[in-house]
Structure formats: structure tokens, C-alpha cells
Design a protein around this motif. Structure first.
Motif, PDB file in Angstrom:
ATOM      1  N   ALA A 111       0.846  -1.187  -0.089  1.00 43.85           N
ATOM      2  CA  ALA A 111       0.075  -0.068  -0.005  1.00 43.85           C
ATOM      3  C   ALA A 111       0.781   1.289   0.244  1.00 43.85           C
ATOM      4  N   ALA A 112       1.977   1.203   0.915  1.00 43.17           N
ATOM      5  CA  ALA A 112       2.899   2.450   0.736  1.00 43.17           C
ATOM      6  C   ALA A 112       3.413   2.696  -0.604  1.00 43.17           C
ATOM      7  N   ILE A 113       3.870   1.457  -1.239  1.00 40.83           N
ATOM      8  CA  ILE A 113       4.681   1.714  -2.645  1.00 40.83           C
ATOM      9  C   ILE A 113       3.481   2.297  -3.670  1.00 40.83           C
ATOM     10  N   ALA A 114       1.997   1.734  -3.670  1.00 41.99           N
ATOM     11  CA  ALA A 114       1.179   2.078  -4.351  1.00 41.99           C
ATOM     12  C   ALA A 114       0.833   3.542  -4.127  1.00 41.99           C
ATOM     13  N   LEU A 115       0.845   4.005  -2.797  1.00 45.54           N
ATOM     14  CA  LEU A 115       0.779   5.273  -2.523  1.00 45.54           C
ATOM     15  C   LEU A 115       1.707   6.159  -2.934  1.00 45.54           C
ATOM     16  N   SER A 116       2.875   5.700  -3.004  1.00 47.05           N
ATOM     17  CA  SER A 116       4.061   6.560  -3.304  1.00 47.05           C
ATOM     18  C   SER A 116       3.999   6.849  -4.958  1.00 47.05           C
ATOM     19  N   LEU A 117       3.486   5.732  -5.784  1.00 44.26           N
ATOM     20  CA  LEU A 117       3.276   5.880  -7.083  1.00 44.26           C
ATOM     21  C   LEU A 117       2.283   6.842  -7.313  1.00 44.26           C
ATOM     22  N   PHE A 118       1.149   6.980  -6.548  1.00 40.47           N
ATOM     23  CA  PHE A 118       0.117   7.991  -6.944  1.00 40.47           C
ATOM     24  C   PHE A 118       0.804   9.297  -6.707  1.00 40.47           C
ATOM     25  N   PHE A 119       1.476   9.571  -5.576  1.00 38.10           N
ATOM     26  CA  PHE A 119       2.080  10.945  -5.260  1.00 38.10           C
ATOM     27  C   PHE A 119       3.156  11.419  -6.629  1.00 38.10           C
ATOM     28  N   TYR A 120       3.626  10.239  -6.904  1.00 35.75           N
ATOM     29  CA  TYR A 120       4.646  10.309  -8.036  1.00 35.75           C
ATOM     30  C   TYR A 120       3.893  10.865  -9.355  1.00 35.75           C
ATOM     31  N   TRP A 121       2.695  10.445  -9.566  1.00 36.77           N
ATOM     32  CA  TRP A 121       1.897  10.741 -10.776  1.00 36.77           C
ATOM     33  C   TRP A 121       1.453  12.009 -10.460  1.00 36.77           C
ATOM     34  N   LEU A 122       1.029  12.578  -9.293  1.00 33.66           N
ATOM     35  CA  LEU A 122       0.792  13.981  -9.130  1.00 33.66           C
ATOM     36  C   LEU A 122       1.846  15.005  -9.220  1.00 33.66           C
ATOM     37  N   ALA A 123       3.014  14.412  -8.788  1.00 28.39           N
ATOM     38  CA  ALA A 123       4.186  15.282  -9.120  1.00 28.39           C
ATOM     39  C   ALA A 123       4.507  15.477 -10.481  1.00 28.39           C
ATOM     40  N   LEU A 124       4.435  14.437 -11.434  1.00 29.79           N
ATOM     41  CA  LEU A 124       4.435  14.452 -12.905  1.00 29.79           C
ATOM     42  C   LEU A 124       3.365  15.478 -13.326  1.00 29.79           C
ATOM     43  N   VAL A 125       2.156  15.264 -12.986  1.00 30.80           N
ATOM     44  CA  VAL A 125       1.030  16.163 -13.580  1.00 30.80           C
ATOM     45  C   VAL A 125       1.312  17.614 -13.449  1.00 30.80           C
ATOM     46  N   TRP A 126       1.980  17.886 -11.890  1.00 29.15           N
ATOM     47  CA  TRP A 126       1.891  19.192 -11.639  1.00 29.15           C
ATOM     48  C   TRP A 126       3.202  19.739 -12.288  1.00 29.15           C
ATOM     49  N   ASP A 127       4.228  18.873 -12.248  1.00 26.70           N
ATOM     50  CA  ASP A 127       5.299  19.175 -13.111  1.00 26.70           C
ATOM     51  C   ASP A 127       5.254  19.706 -14.545  1.00 26.70           C
ATOM     52  N   LEU A 128       4.385  18.779 -15.171  1.00 30.29           N
ATOM     53  CA  LEU A 128       4.098  18.933 -16.676  1.00 30.29           C
ATOM     54  C   LEU A 128       3.122  20.293 -16.726  1.00 30.29           C
ATOM     55  N   GLN A 129       2.535  20.864 -15.669  1.00 33.21           N
ATOM     56  CA  GLN A 129       1.487  21.790 -16.009  1.00 33.21           C
ATOM     57  C   GLN A 129       2.448  23.117 -15.556  1.00 33.21           C
ATOM     58  N   ARG A 130       3.385  23.126 -14.638  1.00 28.79           N
ATOM     59  CA  ARG A 130       4.339  24.236 -14.428  1.00 28.79           C
ATOM     60  C   ARG A 130       5.041  24.509 -15.739  1.00 28.79           C
ATOM     61  N   GLU A 131       5.458  23.458 -16.284  1.00 29.50           N
ATOM     62  CA  GLU A 131       6.628  23.529 -17.316  1.00 29.50           C
ATOM     63  C   GLU A 131       5.661  24.116 -18.528  1.00 29.50           C
ATOM     64  N   THR A 132       4.527  23.754 -18.797  1.00 30.60           N
ATOM     65  CA  THR A 132       3.807  24.036 -19.893  1.00 30.60           C
ATOM     66  C   THR A 132       3.513  25.743 -19.698  1.00 30.60           C
ATOM     67  N   LYS A 133       3.100  26.103 -18.569  1.00 29.94           N
ATOM     68  CA  LYS A 133       3.021  27.484 -18.295  1.00 29.94           C
ATOM     69  C   LYS A 133       4.163  28.288 -18.711  1.00 29.94           C
ATOM     70  N   THR A 134       5.262  27.698 -18.069  1.00 31.83           N
ATOM     71  CA  THR A 134       6.505  28.462 -18.267  1.00 31.83           C
ATOM     72  C   THR A 134       7.061  28.539 -19.978  1.00 31.83           C
ATOM     73  N   LEU A 135       6.648  27.444 -20.589  1.00 30.68           N
ATOM     74  CA  LEU A 135       6.971  27.438 -22.033  1.00 30.68           C
ATOM     75  C   LEU A 135       6.056  28.378 -22.850  1.00 30.68           C
ATOM     76  N   ASN A 136       4.530  28.718 -22.404  1.00 29.98           N
ATOM     77  CA  ASN A 136       3.830  29.310 -22.793  1.00 29.98           C
ATOM     78  C   ASN A 136       3.989  31.084 -22.610  1.00 29.98           C
ATOM     79  N   ARG A 137       4.580  31.245 -21.466  1.00 29.56           N
ATOM     80  CA  ARG A 137       4.977  32.354 -21.206  1.00 29.56           C
ATOM     81  C   ARG A 137       6.071  32.779 -22.031  1.00 29.56           C
ATOM     82  N   ALA A 138       7.282  32.029 -22.155  1.00 30.77           N
ATOM     83  CA  ALA A 138       8.352  32.329 -22.998  1.00 30.77           C
ATOM     84  C   ALA A 138       8.012  32.477 -24.459  1.00 30.77           C
TER      85      ALA A 138
END
Length: 148
Positions: A111-138
Motif C-alpha cells: 500500500a505504501a508503494i502504491a501510494l508513493s506511485l500515486f504521489f509520483y503521478w501527481l508530481a509529474l502532472v503538476w510538473d508538466l503543468q508548471r512546465e507548460t505555463k513556463t513555455l507558454n510565457r516564454a
């Protein structure tokens, strides 16, 4: 400058090694932490078990590098998550990492490993959103500077 096949392979393994190292630390933490909860059954990490844990973590890291390096999508993240959890369960059960502990220890670990994978997924989504905003601003800045 075009990357050679060797450079591509080296960078691929570099990313896999980094992920494997993070998961290795987490797996070892859980493995040794259970000894604190059950002092009479405390285990130490012997070399053979460390090699098993590292092999599992390396497979997880390779899967992450293969599936998530160039194209991060929800389906790829799901496939990687299933792969990672499958590798975790397979190695843990095959090599009986927690055989001296009650069964619920296995499930807490999974369960802890599954939860860590979920949080990793969140981090990837949020990082992708941040990167998209940065690229759009540029892009907007570039377009504003080149309007004449």
C-alpha cells in the motif's frame, strides 16, 4: 548537436539509476523499519537481500525511464505504476522479504508503494503543468519581442 547512441543509452541509464536509488532507499527503510515495530523479529539487511531489493528497484527505474522519459501520459503512468507494483510484489513474495513478520506487513508495504506511485503521478502532472505555463510565457514573450 546530435546525440550518439552511446550518449542516449548513458542518459537513459542515468535516469533509471536515479529512480532506482530513490526506490532502494524507500524499500530499505520499510524493510528495516519493521524491525522497530517488532523488535523480537528485527532483521538486518544482508547482502543477498540488498541485491534482491536493488534488482527490483532497478527494474522499476528502467520501467520509469523507458515509459516516462519522452512522453508522459496518464496511460503510460498507469502502465508504469502497474509494472512497478507488480515488480514489488513479485520480488517481495518470491524472495520472502517479510516472511518472519505477520501478513499485514506485506500489505502495508504494498500500500505504501502504491501510494508513493500515486504521489509520483501527481508530481509529474503538476510538473508538466508548471512546465507548460513556463513555455507558454516564454512563447508569448518571444512573440511580443518579434512583433514589428
Amino acid at each position: 548537436m546530435e546525440q550518439t547512441n552511446w550518449q542516449k543509452f548513458y542518459l537513459f541509464m542515468y535516469e533509471a539509476k536515479s529512480a532506482a536509488g530513490i526506490y532502494f532507499v524507500a524499500f530499505v527503510f520499510f524493510y528495516l523499519f519493521y524491525g522497530i515495530l517488532e523488535p523480537n523479529q528485527a532483521s538486518s539487511l544482508d547482502f543477498w537481500t540488498a541485491i534482491q531489493i536493488f534488482a527490483a528497484c532497478l527494474l522499476i527505474g528502467l520501467g520509469q525511464s523507458f515509459l516516462l522519459t519522452n512522453n508522459v501520459t496518464n496511460s503510460r503512468i498507469t502502465i508504469w505504476g502497474c509494472w512497478s507494483l507488480s515488480v514489488t510484489i513479485l520480488f517481495s513474495e518470491l524472495f520472502q522479504w517479510f516472511q518472519s513478520y505477520p501478513d499485514w506487513y506485506h500489505y502495508v508495504f504494498y500500500a505504501a508503494i502504491a501510494l508513493s506511485l500515486f504521489f509520483y503521478w501527481l508530481a509529474l502532472v503538476w510538473d508538466l503543468q508548471r512546465e507548460t505555463k513556463t513555455l507558454n510565457r516564454a512563447l508569448e514573450d518571444y512573440q511580443q519581442k518579434n512583433k514589428k
